[in-house]
Scaffold this motif. Structure first.
Motif, PDB file in Angstrom:
ATOM      1  N   UNK A  28       0.840  -1.065   0.321  1.00  0.00           N
ATOM      2  CA  UNK A  28      -0.550  -0.325  -0.245  1.00  0.00           C
ATOM      3  C   UNK A  28       0.799   1.110   0.171  1.00  0.00           C
ATOM      4  N   UNK A  29       1.874   1.245   0.423  1.00  0.00           N
ATOM      5  CA  UNK A  29       2.501   2.337   0.930  1.00  0.00           C
ATOM      6  C   UNK A  29       3.914   2.643  -0.461  1.00  0.00           C
ATOM      7  N   UNK A  30       4.620   1.425  -0.781  1.00  0.00           N
ATOM      8  CA  UNK A  30       5.527   1.644  -1.451  1.00  0.00           C
ATOM      9  C   UNK A  30       5.007   2.155  -3.149  1.00  0.00           C
ATOM     10  N   UNK A  31       4.013   1.726  -3.267  1.00  0.00           N
ATOM     11  CA  UNK A  31       3.502   3.007  -4.795  1.00  0.00           C
ATOM     12  C   UNK A  31       3.701   4.594  -4.636  1.00  0.00           C
ATOM     13  N   UNK A  74      10.633   9.934  -3.585  1.00  0.00           N
ATOM     14  CA  UNK A  74      10.066   9.869  -4.344  1.00  0.00           C
ATOM     15  C   UNK A  74       8.482  10.080  -4.425  1.00  0.00           C
ATOM     16  N   UNK A  75       8.184  10.349  -2.853  1.00  0.00           N
ATOM     17  CA  UNK A  75       6.683  11.007  -2.170  1.00  0.00           C
ATOM     18  C   UNK A  75       6.074  12.074  -2.808  1.00  0.00           C
ATOM     19  N   UNK A  76       7.394  12.870  -2.707  1.00  0.00           N
ATOM     20  CA  UNK A  76       6.570  13.910  -3.098  1.00  0.00           C
ATOM     21  C   UNK A  76       6.006  13.998  -5.004  1.00  0.00           C
ATOM     22  N   UNK A  77       6.810  13.182  -5.674  1.00  0.00           N
ATOM     23  CA  UNK A  77       5.374  13.582  -7.349  1.00  0.00           C
ATOM     24  C   UNK A  77       4.889  12.262  -7.070  1.00  0.00           C
ATOM     25  N   UNK A  78       4.980  11.159  -6.211  1.00  0.00           N
ATOM     26  CA  UNK A  78       3.928  10.310  -5.833  1.00  0.00           C
ATOM     27  C   UNK A  78       2.958  10.638  -5.631  1.00  0.00           C
ATOM     28  N   UNK A  79       2.722  10.905  -4.344  1.00  0.00           N
ATOM     29  CA  UNK A  79       1.852  11.532  -3.148  1.00  0.00           C
ATOM     30  C   UNK A  79       1.681  12.521  -3.318  1.00  0.00           C
ATOM     31  N   UNK A  80       2.689  13.520  -2.997  1.00  0.00           N
ATOM     32  CA  UNK A  80       2.113  14.793  -2.332  1.00  0.00           C
ATOM     33  C   UNK A  80       1.312  15.258  -3.314  1.00  0.00           C
ATOM     34  N   UNK A 123      -1.287  11.929   6.488  1.00  0.00           N
ATOM     35  CA  UNK A 123      -2.236  11.258   6.939  1.00  0.00           C
ATOM     36  C   UNK A 123      -3.468  11.136   6.403  1.00  0.00           C
ATOM     37  N   UNK A 124      -4.001  11.139   5.564  1.00  0.00           N
ATOM     38  CA  UNK A 124      -4.639  11.205   4.380  1.00  0.00           C
ATOM     39  C   UNK A 124      -3.768   9.741   3.934  1.00  0.00           C
ATOM     40  N   UNK A 125      -3.245   9.316   3.562  1.00  0.00           N
ATOM     41  CA  UNK A 125      -3.015   7.502   2.774  1.00  0.00           C
ATOM     42  C   UNK A 125      -2.708   6.755   3.793  1.00  0.00           C
ATOM     43  N   UNK A 126      -1.847   7.630   5.721  1.00  0.00           N
ATOM     44  CA  UNK A 126      -2.118   6.644   6.489  1.00  0.00           C
ATOM     45  C   UNK A 126      -3.572   6.195   7.176  1.00  0.00           C
ATOM     46  N   UNK A 127      -4.527   7.070   6.830  1.00  0.00           N
ATOM     47  CA  UNK A 127      -6.054   6.528   7.338  1.00  0.00           C
ATOM     48  C   UNK A 127      -6.418   4.910   6.832  1.00  0.00           C
ATOM     49  N   UNK A 128      -6.353   6.153   5.648  1.00  0.00           N
ATOM     50  CA  UNK A 128      -6.432   4.635   4.420  1.00  0.00           C
ATOM     51  C   UNK A 128      -6.267   3.234   4.119  1.00  0.00           C
ATOM     52  N   UNK A 129      -5.216   3.270   4.429  1.00  0.00           N
ATOM     53  CA  UNK A 129      -4.076   2.011   5.158  1.00  0.00           C
ATOM     54  C   UNK A 129      -4.975   1.671   6.039  1.00  0.00           C
ATOM     55  N   UNK A 130      -5.119   2.452   7.355  1.00  0.00           N
ATOM     56  CA  UNK A 130      -5.493   1.907   8.249  1.00  0.00           C
ATOM     57  C   UNK A 130      -7.150   0.820   7.923  1.00  0.00           C
ATOM     58  N   UNK A 131      -7.834   1.693   6.707  1.00  0.00           N
ATOM     59  CA  UNK A 131      -8.699   1.072   6.659  1.00  0.00           C
ATOM     60  C   UNK A 131      -8.559  -0.305   6.603  1.00  0.00           C
ATOM     61  N   UNK A 132      -7.533  -1.062   5.710  1.00  0.00           N
ATOM     62  CA  UNK A 132      -7.245  -2.410   5.484  1.00  0.00           C
ATOM     63  C   UNK A 132      -7.344  -3.059   6.093  1.00  0.00           C
ATOM     64  N   UNK A 133      -7.027  -2.795   7.696  1.00  0.00           N
ATOM     65  CA  UNK A 133      -7.503  -4.042   9.098  1.00  0.00           C
ATOM     66  C   UNK A 133      -8.316  -3.729   9.288  1.00  0.00           C
TER      67      UNK A 133
END
Length: 242
Positions: A12-15, A54-60, A81-91
């Motif tokens: 989930x986080x790698x991309x 790569x987070x700057x281009x891939x996520x921000x 915060x947005x992306x980790x909240x979405x990751x939390x939903x995977x559990x």
């Protein structure tokens, strides 16, 4: 269980240009004074989350483009915060507690010591004055983490905790000691403490990837002016910083 959770997090986080490194709460608490201990059993599974160049281009940038009218605080903090909240939903069957690097307790202490967490997880080596045998300084010296692949071109963003998952047999990976000479360690700590604004400490080792020029400019810009660099309107800037 740890392996399955780790694989889900990494997929989930790698991309997004984010890394997750596993640790046990006990590893963290063992190297800190009780005032900084995390209030969980020692065998509790946790993951420290890092942002890579790569987070700057891939996520921000995609996040800002999509959520441009909802930016109400620092864009990077809000993006993570947005992306980790979405990751939390995977559990959905697990309790997942998230601590962010910028959060403080009522005592004004940080919720977690980010560099210590990265070190005990084996993600990055936390170089401190105790790592120098002949201490040349007569003043306070702050330590700094160096990543074996990114040098200083990364940031520690959050800690994910899974209170229901106990991992007594998790093996602790040592961080890579990539600044191994006394001379280089002194150079690193001096550059970080006395010349941090020029960023030379980030290149203390040969890095595989570093921030783009656009990203360097962004982080070198005062926070109140950064939204303009991301193409946000004056109205969004006014809302975000007032």
């Amino acid at each position: 269980m740890e392996r399955r959770v780790a694989e889900q997090l990494r997929s989930a986080l790698g991309p997004l240009g984010l890394e997750a490194h596993a640790l046990k709460v006990g590893w963290y608490n063992a190297v800190l004074q009780p005032a900084f201990h995390l209030p969980y059993p020692d065998d509790t599974l946790a993951f420290v989350v890092l942002s890579t160049p790569s987070m700057f281009d891939k996520a921000l940038k995609p996040f800002v483009s999509k959520e441009r009218l909802k930016i109400i605080r620092d864009p990077v903090d809000q993006c993570v915060s947005h992306h980790l909240s979405r990751v939390k939903e995977k559990f959905p069957d697990q309790r997942v507690d998230i601590m962010f690097d910028y959060e403080l307790l009522p005592s004004r202490k940080p919720k977690f010591l980010a560099q210590t967490a990265a070190h005990v997880a084996g993600a990055a080596y936390y170089y401190q004055r105790k790592d120098v045998k002949l201490d040349p300084w007569g003043k306070k010296i702050f330590g700094v983490c160096i990543h074996p692949k990114y040098g200083g071109w990364f940031a520690i963003r959050a800690l994910l905790l899974f209170p229901a998952i106990q991992v007594p047999f998790l093996e602790q990976p040592p961080p890579v000691d990539c600044v191994s000479s006394e001379e280089k360690r002194i150079e690193l700590l001096e550059q970080f403490n006395f010349h941090w604004q020029d960023g030379r400490y980030r290149d203390i080792i040969e890095v595989k990837e570093r921030y783009s020029e656009e990203q360097k400019t962004y982080f070198a810009t005062p926070p109140a002016e950064r939204l303009r660099l991301l193409g946000l309107s004056q109205e969004a800037q006014r809302i975000a910083f007032h």
